[in-house]
Design a protein around this motif. Structure first.
Motif, PDB file in Angstrom:
ATOM      1  N   ARG A  96      53.172  -8.386 -12.987  1.00 38.75           N
ATOM      2  CA  ARG A  96      52.595  -9.544 -12.368  1.00 38.75           C
ATOM      3  C   ARG A  96      51.524 -10.100 -13.044  1.00 38.75           C
ATOM      4  N   TYR A  97      51.576 -10.781 -13.749  1.00 35.36           N
ATOM      5  CA  TYR A  97      50.411 -11.364 -14.571  1.00 35.36           C
ATOM      6  C   TYR A  97      49.691 -12.401 -13.335  1.00 35.36           C
ATOM      7  N   GLN A  98      50.349 -13.025 -12.404  1.00 31.16           N
ATOM      8  CA  GLN A  98      49.777 -14.060 -11.766  1.00 31.16           C
ATOM      9  C   GLN A  98      48.996 -13.154 -10.416  1.00 31.16           C
ATOM     10  N   LEU A  99      49.534 -12.017  -9.910  1.00 31.23           N
ATOM     11  CA  LEU A  99      48.996 -11.212  -9.001  1.00 31.23           C
ATOM     12  C   LEU A  99      47.756 -10.441  -9.551  1.00 31.23           C
ATOM     13  N   HIS A 100      47.729 -10.132 -10.586  1.00 27.38           N
ATOM     14  CA  HIS A 100      46.445  -9.597 -11.456  1.00 27.38           C
ATOM     15  C   HIS A 100      45.338 -10.453 -11.861  1.00 27.38           C
ATOM     16  N   GLN A 101      45.720 -11.843 -12.129  1.00 30.21           N
ATOM     17  CA  GLN A 101      44.960 -12.689 -12.413  1.00 30.21           C
ATOM     18  C   GLN A 101      44.144 -13.414 -11.308  1.00 30.21           C
ATOM     19  N   THR A 102      44.595 -13.554 -10.068  1.00 31.26           N
ATOM     20  CA  THR A 102      44.111 -14.287  -8.983  1.00 31.26           C
ATOM     21  C   THR A 102      43.752 -13.185  -7.917  1.00 31.26           C
ATOM     22  N   GLY A 103      44.386 -11.930  -8.007  1.00 26.43           N
ATOM     23  CA  GLY A 103      43.972 -11.040  -7.002  1.00 26.43           C
ATOM     24  C   GLY A 103      44.939 -11.291  -5.750  1.00 26.43           C
ATOM     25  N   THR A 104      45.808 -12.221  -5.897  1.00 25.82           N
ATOM     26  CA  THR A 104      46.730 -12.384  -4.566  1.00 25.82           C
ATOM     27  C   THR A 104      48.195 -12.756  -5.116  1.00 25.82           C
ATOM     28  N   THR A 105      49.088 -12.525  -4.376  1.00 25.76           N
ATOM     29  CA  THR A 105      50.633 -12.732  -4.862  1.00 25.76           C
ATOM     30  C   THR A 105      50.936 -14.428  -4.819  1.00 25.76           C
ATOM     31  N   GLU A 106      50.068 -15.006  -4.076  1.00 22.69           N
ATOM     32  CA  GLU A 106      50.113 -16.385  -4.021  1.00 22.69           C
ATOM     33  C   GLU A 106      51.800 -16.817  -3.826  1.00 22.69           C
ATOM     34  N   SER A 107      52.338 -15.921  -2.896  1.00 24.72           N
ATOM     35  CA  SER A 107      53.876 -16.198  -2.122  1.00 24.72           C
ATOM     36  C   SER A 107      54.104 -17.398  -1.736  1.00 24.72           C
ATOM     37  N   GLY A 108      53.182 -18.194  -1.557  1.00 30.02           N
ATOM     38  CA  GLY A 108      53.429 -19.566  -1.114  1.00 30.02           C
ATOM     39  C   GLY A 108      53.373 -20.626  -1.918  1.00 30.02           C
ATOM     40  N   ALA A 109      53.286 -20.148  -3.325  1.00 31.21           N
ATOM     41  CA  ALA A 109      52.968 -21.032  -4.346  1.00 31.21           C
ATOM     42  C   ALA A 109      53.990 -22.283  -4.579  1.00 31.21           C
ATOM     43  N   GLY A 110      53.606 -23.566  -4.251  1.00 30.49           N
ATOM     44  CA  GLY A 110      54.563 -24.589  -3.935  1.00 30.49           C
ATOM     45  C   GLY A 110      55.357 -24.769  -3.058  1.00 30.49           C
ATOM     46  N   CYS A 111      54.988 -24.093  -1.740  1.00 33.59           N
ATOM     47  CA  CYS A 111      55.602 -24.045  -0.599  1.00 33.59           C
ATOM     48  C   CYS A 111      54.976 -24.802   0.697  1.00 33.59           C
ATOM     49  N   GLY A 112      55.749 -25.035   1.359  1.00 32.75           N
ATOM     50  CA  GLY A 112      55.073 -25.879   2.742  1.00 32.75           C
ATOM     51  C   GLY A 112      56.301 -26.561   3.450  1.00 32.75           C
ATOM     52  N   TYR A 113      55.959 -26.153   4.811  1.00 33.51           N
ATOM     53  CA  TYR A 113      57.197 -26.749   5.607  1.00 33.51           C
ATOM     54  C   TYR A 113      56.549 -27.968   6.462  1.00 33.51           C
ATOM     55  N   GLY A 114      55.473 -28.645   5.994  1.00 32.60           N
ATOM     56  CA  GLY A 114      54.805 -29.832   6.619  1.00 32.60           C
ATOM     57  C   GLY A 114      55.779 -31.161   6.400  1.00 32.60           C
ATOM     58  N   SER A 115      55.301 -32.151   7.285  1.00 35.90           N
ATOM     59  CA  SER A 115      55.924 -33.240   7.203  1.00 35.90           C
ATOM     60  C   SER A 115      54.679 -34.346   7.006  1.00 35.90           C
ATOM     61  N   SER A 116      55.048 -35.582   6.891  1.00 36.45           N
ATOM     62  CA  SER A 116      54.272 -36.719   6.943  1.00 36.45           C
ATOM     63  C   SER A 116      54.969 -37.956   7.175  1.00 36.45           C
ATOM     64  N   THR A 117      53.921 -38.921   8.053  1.00 35.86           N
ATOM     65  CA  THR A 117      54.493 -40.109   8.217  1.00 35.86           C
ATOM     66  C   THR A 117      54.392 -41.144   7.040  1.00 35.86           C
ATOM     67  N   LEU A 118      55.628 -41.611   6.467  1.00 39.38           N
ATOM     68  CA  LEU A 118      55.621 -42.350   5.278  1.00 39.38           C
ATOM     69  C   LEU A 118      54.720 -43.801   5.438  1.00 39.38           C
ATOM     70  N   ASN A 119      53.962 -44.056   4.549  1.00 42.06           N
ATOM     71  CA  ASN A 119      53.307 -45.291   4.487  1.00 42.06           C
ATOM     72  C   ASN A 119      54.208 -46.387   4.266  1.00 42.06           C
ATOM     73  N   SER A 120      54.091 -47.610   5.159  1.00 42.29           N
ATOM     74  CA  SER A 120      55.047 -48.829   4.888  1.00 42.29           C
ATOM     75  C   SER A 120      55.348 -49.334   3.437  1.00 42.29           C
ATOM     76  N   GLY A 121      54.241 -49.124   2.709  1.00 35.38           N
ATOM     77  CA  GLY A 121      54.142 -49.376   1.412  1.00 35.38           C
ATOM     78  C   GLY A 121      54.852 -48.608   0.239  1.00 35.38           C
ATOM     79  N   ASP A 122      55.352 -47.292   0.848  1.00 35.58           N
ATOM     80  CA  ASP A 122      55.930 -46.467  -0.084  1.00 35.58           C
ATOM     81  C   ASP A 122      57.170 -46.302  -0.081  1.00 35.58           C
ATOM     82  N   TYR A 123      57.852 -47.357   0.579  1.00 36.19           N
ATOM     83  CA  TYR A 123      59.345 -47.237   0.639  1.00 36.19           C
ATOM     84  C   TYR A 123      59.875 -48.805   0.920  1.00 36.19           C
ATOM     85  N   THR A 124      61.295 -48.909   0.529  1.00 28.96           N
ATOM     86  CA  THR A 124      61.727 -50.096   0.987  1.00 28.96           C
ATOM     87  C   THR A 124      63.053 -49.615   1.796  1.00 28.96           C
ATOM     88  N   THR A 125      63.378 -50.286   2.828  1.00 26.59           N
ATOM     89  CA  THR A 125      64.705 -49.932   3.406  1.00 26.59           C
ATOM     90  C   THR A 125      65.863 -50.763   2.905  1.00 26.59           C
TER      91      THR A 125
END
Length: 506
Positions: free
Chosen positions: A166-195
């Motif tokens: 594991r290059y990543q583990l030995h490079q950073t000292g952590t498994t970074e098991s959550g790399a790219g992960c997230g369960y969050g949500s966001s309210t969309l800005n009205s200018g960022d979509y068209t219905t």
């Protein structure tokens, strides 16, 4: 060591018949030889191994384990659960069991390992971890440096790689098991979509590529998109039971899992198809989310079929089971006639032989494979285009901003191996990216980087293929190139540039 003891005995005999004036150089030479052997039998530390990897990559060279000596490979194997992956065959293109007569090579290699490991006292079951069903690959547990040295001298080996390192583990000292992960949500800005009818939100980024106008000609019907990532959420109805919703109909979603969440290399029990990261859900959403009547974001190819594979734990393919899971997903999708497009918003800092074989396997079966050019993390910001986007058999994609000139997104990689770009970030505002469905029902989120750019391009390819169902992958790819900004030339950093989806489907 027996040879050293014999040499020492001969030296002691010689001491009785030669003058003292000749003693010193003989003893010094012996000590030097003994010192070299001791060093060779002491594995390099992970810090030393990573330093060599970083030295190669920072010089803009591709790091290949095949270019390393026995001591380097063995050292990484020692620090990688002693797992060594061997790709065998008569030549570098002899990777597919269906068209190969390489079983004799495999048997010979196994015999060689058995004759050395543990002093030749081990049974095959003691060291053979796995034999791939489709590819000329075996995974073995190696303890002795002598085994690696012997294997390097054998014919019929295409590559040997310490798959558990594991290059990543030995490079950073952590498994970074959550790399790219997230369960969050966001309210969309009205200018960022068209219905649009019947109530779906079209991401602002889609208009940058004329995707809504392209829907007048194609919506992806009849095309299967395979997404290899962290899986698909069970908690958002629009990507499950309500996949046919609103203007999306007559299609299917299927979920599979090839990732084994275990530290034990012999384990083969997968942990299912469900996303336990969040990244895979975002990618499947931007590619195929239904044109719904629930006020939620729609995907590019909203009438395409979706085949989702949980092949990895996160976006960084830094481990034996992740690499094996992705390769197994590729071969499975390669054998499906209903799958035309494969999207992989995942990667690694250097090439992986097993995945390289699997990419070529799927490519040879006519699949158009899109891969993320790279999204910077704490340890990859000095890297150009990552693997497998760096392969000629894949189509490399990265993200750019909506500036009136080409500019990569805040965390996106660029380079000569990039084929296409997708606008996915407001210039100067890294948080205003592409709106997608969230992991949870009735929620939305933003997603950026080369990941979303890749899934978006896969969706556009599905639109083109649906419009021209008899076309080959080469014809579809050529149409994408012809509809991009820089065609017929290729920019040194951004490939053919941004795709005009409307032009592509006309």
């Amino acid at each position: 060591m027996k040879n050293l003891n014999l040499k020492l005995a001969l030296v002691m005999v010689a001491l009785g018949v030669i003058s003292c004036s000749n003693d010193a150089p003989i003893i010094e030479n012996l000590e030097e030889e003994n010192s070299v052997v001791l060093v060779q039998r002491t594995p390099l530390t992970p810090t030393e191994i990573n330093a060599k990897i970083n030295e190669t990559i920072s010089s803009r060279e591709d790091f290949e384990w095949s270019n390393m000596d026995a001591h380097m490979i063995w050292s990484a194997t020692v620090h990688g659960d002693q797992i060594l992956t061997i790709g065998y065959g008569d030549n570098e293109n002899d990777f597919n069991k269906e068209n190969s007569n390489a079983s004799g090579i495999k048997d010979r290699l196994i015999e060689r390992i058995a004759s050395i490991e543990g002093g030749g006292q081990k049974k095959t079951s003691d060291f053979l971890i796995d034999e791939d069903e489709k590819l000329n690959i075996i995974d073995v547990k190696i303890e002795d440096l002598a085994t690696v040295q012997d294997l390097l001298s054998q014919k019929g080996i295409r590559y040997m790689e310490p798959a558990g390192y594991r290059y990543q583990l030995h490079q950073t000292g952590t498994t970074e098991s959550g790399a790219g992960c997230g369960y969050g949500s966001s309210t969309l800005n009205s200018g960022d979509y068209t219905t649009v009818a019947p109530g779906a939100k079209v991401p602002w980024t889609f208009y940058e590529h004329n995707i809504p106008s392209a829907w007048n000609y194609s919506t992806g019907s009849g095309v299967g998109i395979g997404v290899i990532d962290t899986g698909l959420t069970p908690n958002n109805s629009l990507m499950n039971g309500s996949f046919n919703d609103g203007y999306s109909s007559g299609r299917y979603v299927q979920k599979y899992g090839t990732y084994v969440d275990s530290w034990w290399p012999w384990s083969s029990r997968t942990d299912g198809p469900n996303d336990k990261c969040g990244h895979g859900t975002s990618m499947t959403s931007v590619a195929t989310a239904p044109r719904n009547n629930n006020g939620m974001p729609v995907g590019v190819a909203y009438n395409a079929n979706l085949i989702s594979y949980r092949g990895t734990k996160n976006v960084l393919l830094d481990g034996y089971h992740e690499q094996k899971g992705v390769a197994n997903a590729l071969t499975a999708l390669g054998n499906r006639s209903d799958v035309k497009v494969i999207s992989m918003s995942i990667g690694h800092i250097f090439s992986i032989g097993r995945i390289k074989d699997a990419v070529r396997y799927a490519n040879n079966r006519g699949k158009l494979i899109f891969a993320a050019g790279g999204t910077s993390t704490t340890f990859t910001n000095f890297v150009g285009v990552i693997f497998p986007a760096s392969m000629s058999e894949t189509v490399a994609v990265t993200g750019v901003t909506d500036a009136n000139y080409y500019k990569e997104c805040d965390i996106c990689h660029k380079g000569s191996q990039i084929d296409f770009t997708i606008v996915m970030q407001r210039n100067g505002n890294g948080s205003r990216t592409t709106p997608v469905l969230s992991y949870y029902n009735g929620q939305t989120d933003y997603v950026g980087g080369s990941s979303v750019a890749t899934a978006t391009t896969a969706g556009i390819a599905a639109l083109v293929w649906s419009r021209h169902p008899s076309w080959t992958k080469t014809q579809v790819l050529n149409r994408l190139k012809q509809s991009a900004d820089f065609y017929p030339n290729k920019n040194s950093q951004y490939g053919y540039g941004n795709i005009d989806a409307l032009q592509a489907v006309q």
